[in-house]
Scaffold this motif. Structure first.
Motif, PDB file in Angstrom:
ATOM      1  N   MET A 145      10.614  -1.225 -16.191  1.00  0.00           N
ATOM      2  CA  MET A 145      10.107   0.005 -15.580  1.00  0.00           C
ATOM      3  C   MET A 145       8.702  -0.277 -15.038  1.00  0.00           C
ATOM      4  SD  MET A 145      12.596   2.020 -16.373  1.00  0.00           S
ATOM      5  CE  MET A 145      12.177   3.728 -16.253  1.00  0.00           C
ATOM      6  N   PHE A 146       8.342   0.487 -14.000  1.00  0.00           N
ATOM      7  CA  PHE A 146       7.027   0.296 -13.366  1.00  0.00           C
ATOM      8  C   PHE A 146       6.220   1.572 -13.472  1.00  0.00           C
ATOM      9  CE2 PHE A 146      10.152  -2.474 -11.530  1.00  0.00           C
ATOM     10  CZ  PHE A 146       9.516  -3.693 -11.406  1.00  0.00           C
ATOM     11  N   GLN A 147       4.932   1.366 -13.645  1.00  0.00           N
ATOM     12  CA  GLN A 147       4.045   2.539 -13.720  1.00  0.00           C
ATOM     13  C   GLN A 147       2.831   2.284 -12.834  1.00  0.00           C
ATOM     14  OE1 GLN A 147       2.537   3.324 -17.648  1.00  0.00           O
ATOM     15  NE2 GLN A 147       1.897   5.413 -17.115  1.00  0.00           N
ATOM     16  N   ALA A 148       2.468   3.297 -12.075  1.00  0.00           N
ATOM     17  CA  ALA A 148       1.340   3.111 -11.151  1.00  0.00           C
ATOM     18  C   ALA A 148       0.020   3.261 -11.889  1.00  0.00           C
ATOM     19  CB  ALA A 148       1.438   4.145 -10.050  1.00  0.00           C
ATOM     20  N   ILE A 149      -0.974   2.516 -11.429  1.00  0.00           N
ATOM     21  CA  ILE A 149      -2.327   2.670 -11.986  1.00  0.00           C
ATOM     22  C   ILE A 149      -3.214   3.138 -10.836  1.00  0.00           C
ATOM     23  CG2 ILE A 149      -4.308   1.421 -12.976  1.00  0.00           C
ATOM     24  CD1 ILE A 149      -2.288  -0.460 -14.288  1.00  0.00           C
ATOM     25  N   ALA A 150      -4.044   4.143 -11.112  1.00  0.00           N
ATOM     26  CA  ALA A 150      -4.897   4.693 -10.048  1.00  0.00           C
ATOM     27  C   ALA A 150      -5.868   3.609  -9.542  1.00  0.00           C
ATOM     28  CB  ALA A 150      -5.670   5.880 -10.603  1.00  0.00           C
ATOM     29  N   THR A 151      -6.238   3.721  -8.306  1.00  0.00           N
ATOM     30  CA  THR A 151      -7.071   2.684  -7.682  1.00  0.00           C
ATOM     31  C   THR A 151      -8.405   2.512  -8.409  1.00  0.00           C
ATOM     32  OG1 THR A 151      -6.178   3.641  -5.676  1.00  0.00           O
ATOM     33  CG2 THR A 151      -7.731   1.838  -5.392  1.00  0.00           C
TER      34      THR A 151
ATOM     35  N   ASN B 292       0.835  -1.202   0.000  1.00  0.00           N
ATOM     36  CA  ASN B 292       0.000   0.000   0.000  1.00  0.00           C
ATOM     37  C   ASN B 292       0.877   1.263   0.000  1.00  0.00           C
ATOM     38  OD1 ASN B 292      -2.490   1.019  -0.158  1.00  0.00           O
ATOM     39  ND2 ASN B 292      -3.227   0.029   1.730  1.00  0.00           N
ATOM     40  N   GLU B 293       1.894   1.215   0.849  1.00  0.00           N
ATOM     41  CA  GLU B 293       2.805   2.357   0.969  1.00  0.00           C
ATOM     42  C   GLU B 293       3.503   2.623  -0.379  1.00  0.00           C
ATOM     43  OE1 GLU B 293       5.759   1.751   3.994  1.00  0.00           O
ATOM     44  OE2 GLU B 293       6.897   3.512   3.287  1.00  0.00           O
ATOM     45  N   LEU B 294       3.958   1.525  -0.993  1.00  0.00           N
ATOM     46  CA  LEU B 294       4.652   1.629  -2.286  1.00  0.00           C
ATOM     47  C   LEU B 294       3.729   2.257  -3.339  1.00  0.00           C
ATOM     48  CD1 LEU B 294       7.118   0.968  -4.071  1.00  0.00           C
ATOM     49  CD2 LEU B 294       6.129  -1.270  -4.471  1.00  0.00           C
ATOM     50  N   HIS B 295       2.466   1.776  -3.361  1.00  0.00           N
ATOM     51  CA  HIS B 295       1.515   2.293  -4.357  1.00  0.00           C
ATOM     52  C   HIS B 295       1.222   3.771  -4.144  1.00  0.00           C
ATOM     53  CE1 HIS B 295      -2.505   2.783  -6.304  1.00  0.00           C
ATOM     54  NE2 HIS B 295      -1.782   2.243  -7.311  1.00  0.00           N
ATOM     55  N   SER B 296       1.009   4.114  -2.859  1.00  0.00           N
ATOM     56  CA  SER B 296       0.676   5.526  -2.618  1.00  0.00           C
ATOM     57  C   SER B 296       1.856   6.432  -2.945  1.00  0.00           C
ATOM     58  CB  SER B 296       0.199   5.737  -1.175  1.00  0.00           C
ATOM     59  OG  SER B 296       1.170   5.265  -0.295  1.00  0.00           O
TER      60      SER B 296
ATOM     61  N   SER C 204       3.215  12.076 -11.120  1.00  0.00           N
ATOM     62  CA  SER C 204       2.179  12.119 -12.171  1.00  0.00           C
ATOM     63  C   SER C 204       1.948  10.710 -12.746  1.00  0.00           C
ATOM     64  CB  SER C 204       2.576  13.094 -13.277  1.00  0.00           C
ATOM     65  OG  SER C 204       3.612  12.547 -14.027  1.00  0.00           O
ATOM     66  N   SER C 205       0.751  10.530 -13.304  1.00  0.00           N
ATOM     67  CA  SER C 205       0.306   9.178 -13.642  1.00  0.00           C
ATOM     68  C   SER C 205       1.181   8.482 -14.692  1.00  0.00           C
ATOM     69  CB  SER C 205      -1.137   9.211 -14.125  1.00  0.00           C
ATOM     70  OG  SER C 205      -1.167   9.991 -15.293  1.00  0.00           O
ATOM     71  N   ASP C 206       1.885   9.295 -15.528  1.00  0.00           N
ATOM     72  CA  ASP C 206       2.669   8.615 -16.563  1.00  0.00           C
ATOM     73  C   ASP C 206       4.155   8.460 -16.194  1.00  0.00           C
ATOM     74  OD1 ASP C 206       3.042  11.271 -16.605  1.00  0.00           O
ATOM     75  OD2 ASP C 206       2.872  11.524 -18.790  1.00  0.00           O
ATOM     76  N   THR C 207       4.492   8.665 -14.886  1.00  0.00           N
ATOM     77  CA  THR C 207       5.896   8.527 -14.494  1.00  0.00           C
ATOM     78  C   THR C 207       6.285   7.047 -14.489  1.00  0.00           C
ATOM     79  OG1 THR C 207       5.374  10.280 -12.948  1.00  0.00           O
ATOM     80  CG2 THR C 207       7.608   9.368 -12.812  1.00  0.00           C
ATOM     81  N   LEU C 208       7.474   6.804 -15.007  1.00  0.00           N
ATOM     82  CA  LEU C 208       7.999   5.446 -14.991  1.00  0.00           C
ATOM     83  C   LEU C 208       9.075   5.355 -13.906  1.00  0.00           C
ATOM     84  CD1 LEU C 208       8.389   4.763 -18.830  1.00  0.00           C
ATOM     85  CD2 LEU C 208       6.533   4.061 -17.333  1.00  0.00           C
TER      86      LEU C 208
ATOM     87  N   MET D  60       4.027   5.856  -5.249  1.00  0.00           N
ATOM     88  CA  MET D  60       4.098   5.933  -6.720  1.00  0.00           C
ATOM     89  C   MET D  60       3.044   6.889  -7.264  1.00  0.00           C
ATOM     90  SD  MET D  60       4.778   1.992  -7.767  1.00  0.00           S
ATOM     91  CE  MET D  60       5.052   2.078  -9.516  1.00  0.00           C
ATOM     92  N   THR D  61       1.853   6.851  -6.690  1.00  0.00           N
ATOM     93  CA  THR D  61       0.769   7.715  -7.209  1.00  0.00           C
ATOM     94  C   THR D  61       0.966   9.185  -6.849  1.00  0.00           C
ATOM     95  OG1 THR D  61      -0.497   6.969  -5.327  1.00  0.00           O
ATOM     96  CG2 THR D  61      -1.089   6.014  -7.452  1.00  0.00           C
ATOM     97  N   GLU D  62       1.914   9.456  -5.953  1.00  0.00           N
ATOM     98  CA  GLU D  62       2.198  10.864  -5.642  1.00  0.00           C
ATOM     99  C   GLU D  62       2.761  11.585  -6.877  1.00  0.00           C
ATOM    100  OE1 GLU D  62       4.783  11.001  -2.252  1.00  0.00           O
ATOM    101  OE2 GLU D  62       3.194  10.256  -0.925  1.00  0.00           O
TER     102      GLU D  62
END
Lengths: 593, 303
Positions: B63-69, B8-12, B18-22, B14-16
């Motif tokens: 590379m990793f990219q976050a996806i919004a919940t 959860n911590e990692l995801h939050s 912008s959405s297209d950050t790798l 990452m979402t801090e």
């Protein structure tokens, strides 16, 4: 024996069709047959002409004499053989005769007009023979007029080489020079040939440009043209006038009507001295080998004329010759101009400006006034100070020089202007061609044509993206343009077997072949008009013959029926309309000739 | 959806961004304060299972990219086929994707693809668009995206058709604007202070217009609600140059109207007694004649 112009005269080329038609109308059937034979076969001896045209040799010989007299034929004596070659100048003079006579009448007077008319009819004549037919009083004034027309270039002195093909004259000179420049160990062959060419060119220009000695004689204290000289109408001078006319029309379309009037005066001043529209050097094969060489030779001719000041017009001459009827006032407005409808009180009259501007006009070294533009003064809109008309003329001249992409005139310092005829020649052709496309095929075609011209080699997709027209419209317009040979197709194969399905097509524009094509179209149109006139006159042959009868002439109202008079009237208006159209086409043809 | 605290911590974190950050692997490690790759693997796998991250390859690096919940929830609620198709449509971005390409990439049967597309379209996750380049193809893209210029054809296309009327009216407006700035009295009624035959600005006049002036004029006069870029205005001016209505002043990158265009527009009085020239000849000046006497410009071609 009935002689008829062969059908080949009409079909071998549009020019042949036109020229034989003109020859037939003005000179008769036999000259037309001889001309058509010479167009088909090139140069021939009298015997060969007779054999090929089936015209008896005696008739051929007498006709040839008249044709030479009328500038329609050239001859060349080679050992014991005399060969004849067709020349179109004489027939073009006939085609333009109406306009030539009208122009001379407007510019000079009835008497000058009569002289030119006689010269066109006779081809060439000795001054003494011409003057012999008049009484003493008329002879005196005719002689004066002849000198005046000769001075203005409308009459030329004929010399033996005027009756010979230029190319033969050049070959003769070249061979003679070759004999006089021997081969030597110190001179390479290339250098020798170049040297021979240069020397021959000098000799040729000396021969063509130098006038015979004793041009004038003084009889009873009156200076006149030497009676021994032969004279003829100078068609090249008329071509210069036609060129000026085309330039004025273009100027009117690009800058404006008043600037065109000023331009007309400049061109009138320079017209006589202006370079030949068709320099003789261009007519000889082998003298000019590349387009660059052609350009540089033409520029040399022009620069030489500018250097010896014969191709420059001074401002005071232009102002002096500007017709009084031309009102240039309020034609140049400064950018501080305020719309008169909204703020009327700010518009100041010309006289008020003169009063308010305290500063006298600035004088240049040669006393030519220049305009002083006060950027801060918001209150005036006519840039005049001091001598209003001179300033306005200067402003119009500057507009001609700088306001468009076309260099109508060039300032060469000290209030002198010249006209870059050479550059303008191509520009006039291009704009006239574009206008013709616009008026005949429409604006969309013009859009596409100019786009292809500016992008050089393009495919259909790029064209439709650049001109913002639907692909379907572009395809239709391109089809029309191709049909009229305006643009060319370039095939770009994309596979080794050049499969049509994969091949890609691009379009390009080449002006040389286009102008040639247009010229042929115009000539064809002119011939059709002449045919038309001939046809409808033929349909009413009996009526027209009736009118020619001695007893009917002058009494038509009484002797002809009402219906016949109506037909005559119709025929006349039809002929006038057709001749009007013919002249319009001729004016276009001369631009592309 | 139950996530471990670390995941959860990692995801939050990452979402801090912008959405297209790798993100690179070591960046993710620093987020959760670990240096062990196996720990990271555990958490990323957990996020991946819940559709909360995407793995991409950039060169050789992962590379990793976050996806919004909420996006993840959307995908989680979809059927497997739908999610797969959705992911292809999503990756096509603003260009859109052709149904045939979807079929080829997913290896699904035509019927299934069509059913999924219909269902996604009904839920307003995707939309169908028309392409100017390929007007017959059925192309899909995400519902909230605007098609790219390549697809729509730019401002000159309305419903993937070249809008000639719009172009014509814009060019007319631009020409009139420039003509007004080029000639002081082009469209004015005759006045005492203006010479009726010709009124021009002097040769050193500098008030001609450039692209920015035209832009400002179009924006201020609110002629169109379509946003135009300077390049669009330039192409309109090019068209006017091709039509010989404008002339470009190369030294200053400005445009001026040609006098011929004013003449053609009928704003100049041409006297009937004026000598014929192809430039001033209007259709009403054509010589009145009989049918038999007509000659045609192209008659030699068709001869």
């Amino acid at each position: 024996m009935v002689l008829n112009v062969p059908p080949s005269a009409e079909t071998q080329s549009p020019l042949s069709n036109l020229l034989t038609l003109v020859a037939k109308e003005h000179l008769g059937e036999v000259p037309a047959i001889i001309i058509s034979t010479l167009i088909s076969h090139g140069r021939l001896t009298a015997k060969e002409i007779s054999r090929r045209s089936k015209v008896p040799i005696k008739l051929v010989k007498t006709t040839l004499v008249s044709l030479i007299q009328l500038n329609c034929m050239l001859y060349w004596v080679d050992k014991d053989k005399v060969e004849y070659q067709f020349q179109d100048t004489g027939l073009f003079v006939f085609l333009h005769s109406g306009e030539i006579i009208t122009h001379i009448k407007n510019k000079y007077d009835e008497e000058c007009c009569e002289i030119i008319q006689n010269l066109i009819q006779l081809g060439n004549i000795k001054v003494s023979d011409y003057l012999k037919s008049f009484d003493d009083e008329t002879r005196y004034s005719r002689s004066l007029k002849l000198s005046q027309l000769f001075g203005d270039g409308w009459i030329k002195i004929l010399q033996p080489h005027d009756f010979n093909p230029l190319e033969d004259v050049w070959n003769k000179i070249y061979h003679e020079t070759t004999k006089n420049v021997p081969r030597s160990a110190t001179l390479s062959e290339v250098k020798r040939v170049a040297e021979i060419k240069e020397l021959s060119k000098e000799k040729l220009s000396h021969l063509l440009e130098n006038l015979p000695k004793d041009l004038y004689t003084t009889v009873d204290g009156m200076k006149g043209l030497n009676p021994k000289l032969s004279i003829g109408f100078n068609f090249k001078r008329f071509e210069k006038f036609l060129r000026s006319k085309a330039l004025i029309a273009l100027c009117e379309s690009r800058v404006g009507r008043l600037s065109a009037e000023v331009y007309k005066v400049v061109l009138e001043i320079l017209e006589k001295q202006s370079p030949d529209p068709k320099p003789y050097i261009n007519e000889i094969d082998g003298i000019i080998n590349t387009p660059e060489e052609k350009q540089s030779i033409f520029e040399q001719i022009e620069n030489k004329l500018i250097d010896n000041k014969s191709l420059t017009a001074k401002i005071h001459d232009i102002v002096k010759k500007l017709p009084q009827t031309i009102d240039l006032n309020n034609s140049i407005l400064t950018h501080n101009f305020v719309k008169p409808a909204t703020i009327k009180k700010r518009v100041v009259s010309f006289s008020e400006i003169e009063r308010t501007i305290k500063k006298p006009k600035i004088k240049m070294e040669d006393n030519e006034a220049i305009i002083e533009m006060d950027e801060d003064d918001n209150d005036y809109h006519t840039p005049t100070n001091g001598d209003g008309n001179t300033n306005l003329v200067i402003q119009h001249l500057k507009l001609l020089a700088f306001s468009t992409k076309i260099p109508f005139i060039m300032e060469i310092g000290n209030g002198s202007f010249t006209v870059p005829y050479n550059k303008l020649n191509d520009i006039v052709k291009e704009y006239t061609y574009d206008e013709l496309i616009k008026k005949s095929l429409g604006v969309d075609s013009l859009r596409i044509l100019r786009c292809i011209r500016s992008l050089k080699l393009v495919d259909e997709k790029t064209v439709s993206n650049s001109v913002l027209l639907k692909e379907k419209v572009v395809r239709n317009e391109i089809y029309k343009l191709i049909q009229l040979n305006v643009i060319e197709i370039q095939e770009i194969p994309r596979s080794n077997d050049r499969a049509a399905s994969k091949t890609f097509f691009a379009f390009r524009y080449k002006n040389h072949s286009n102008y040639q094509f247009l010229r042929n179209s115009l000539i064809h149109n002119i011939s059709s008009i002449l045919h038309n006139i001939e046809d409808f006159k033929f349909q009413h042959k009996s009526l027209l013959e009736k009118c020619q009868r001695e007893d009917v002439k002058g009494n038509e109202q009484e002797l002809l029926l009402e219906s016949e008079l109506r037909i005559l009237n119709q025929l006349q208006s039809r002929e006038i309309n057709n001749i009007g159209k013919l002249n319009r086409l001729l004016s276009l043809l001369e631009i592309f000739n | 959806m139950s996530l471990s605290t670390k995941a959860n911590e990692l995801h939050s974190k990452m979402t801090e961004h912008s959405s297209d950050t790798l993100f690179k692997e070591d960046e993710l490690m620093s987020f959760i304060g670990t240096s062990s790759a196996s720990d990271l693997l555990q958490y990323t796998q957990e996020l991946l299972n819940n559709n909360l991250i995407k793995i991409l390859k950039q060169g050789d690096a992962l590379m990793f990219q976050a996806i919004a919940t909420n996006e993840a929830n959307k995908i989680s609620n979809m059927a497997e086929d739908e999610a797969m198709i959705y992911s292809y449509i999503e990756s096509s971005g603003r260009e859109g994707i052709w149904t045939k390409t979807i079929k080829a990439k997913t290896n699904l049967h035509q019927h299934i693809v069509m059913r999924c597309l219909k269902s996604l379209e009904n839920q307003r996750y995707i939309k169908s668009i028309k392409s100017v380049k390929h007007p017959t193809r059925k192309i899909y893209m995400l519902y909230n995206l605007q098609p790219s210029i390549d697809v729509t054809g730019g401002p000159w296309f309305t419903d993937s058709e070249l809008d000639s009327e719009f172009i014509d009216s814009l060019t007319t407006v631009i020409w009139r604007f420039i003509a007004n700035k080029t000639y002081p009295s082009a469209f004015q009624s005759p006045s005492q202070n203006i010479n009726p035959l010709q009124a021009s600005y002097p040769h050193n006049y500098t008030g001609y217009v450039d692209i920015n002036n035209i832009m400002d004029f179009i924006i201020s006069s609110k002629i169109t609600n379509i946003e135009l870029a300077p390049n669009d205005i330039r192409s309109l001016c090019d068209v006017l140059v091709y039509e010989d209505k404008l002339e470009s002043i190369e030294s200053a990158d400005q445009y001026k109207a040609t006098w011929q265009s004013i003449v053609d527009g009928g704003f100049v009085n041409i006297d009937n007694d004026q000598e014929f020239s192809i430039f001033n000849n209007k259709s009403e000046n054509v010589i009145d004649e009989e049918e038999d006497d007509l000659v045609y410009f192209d008659s030699w071609v068709l001869h």
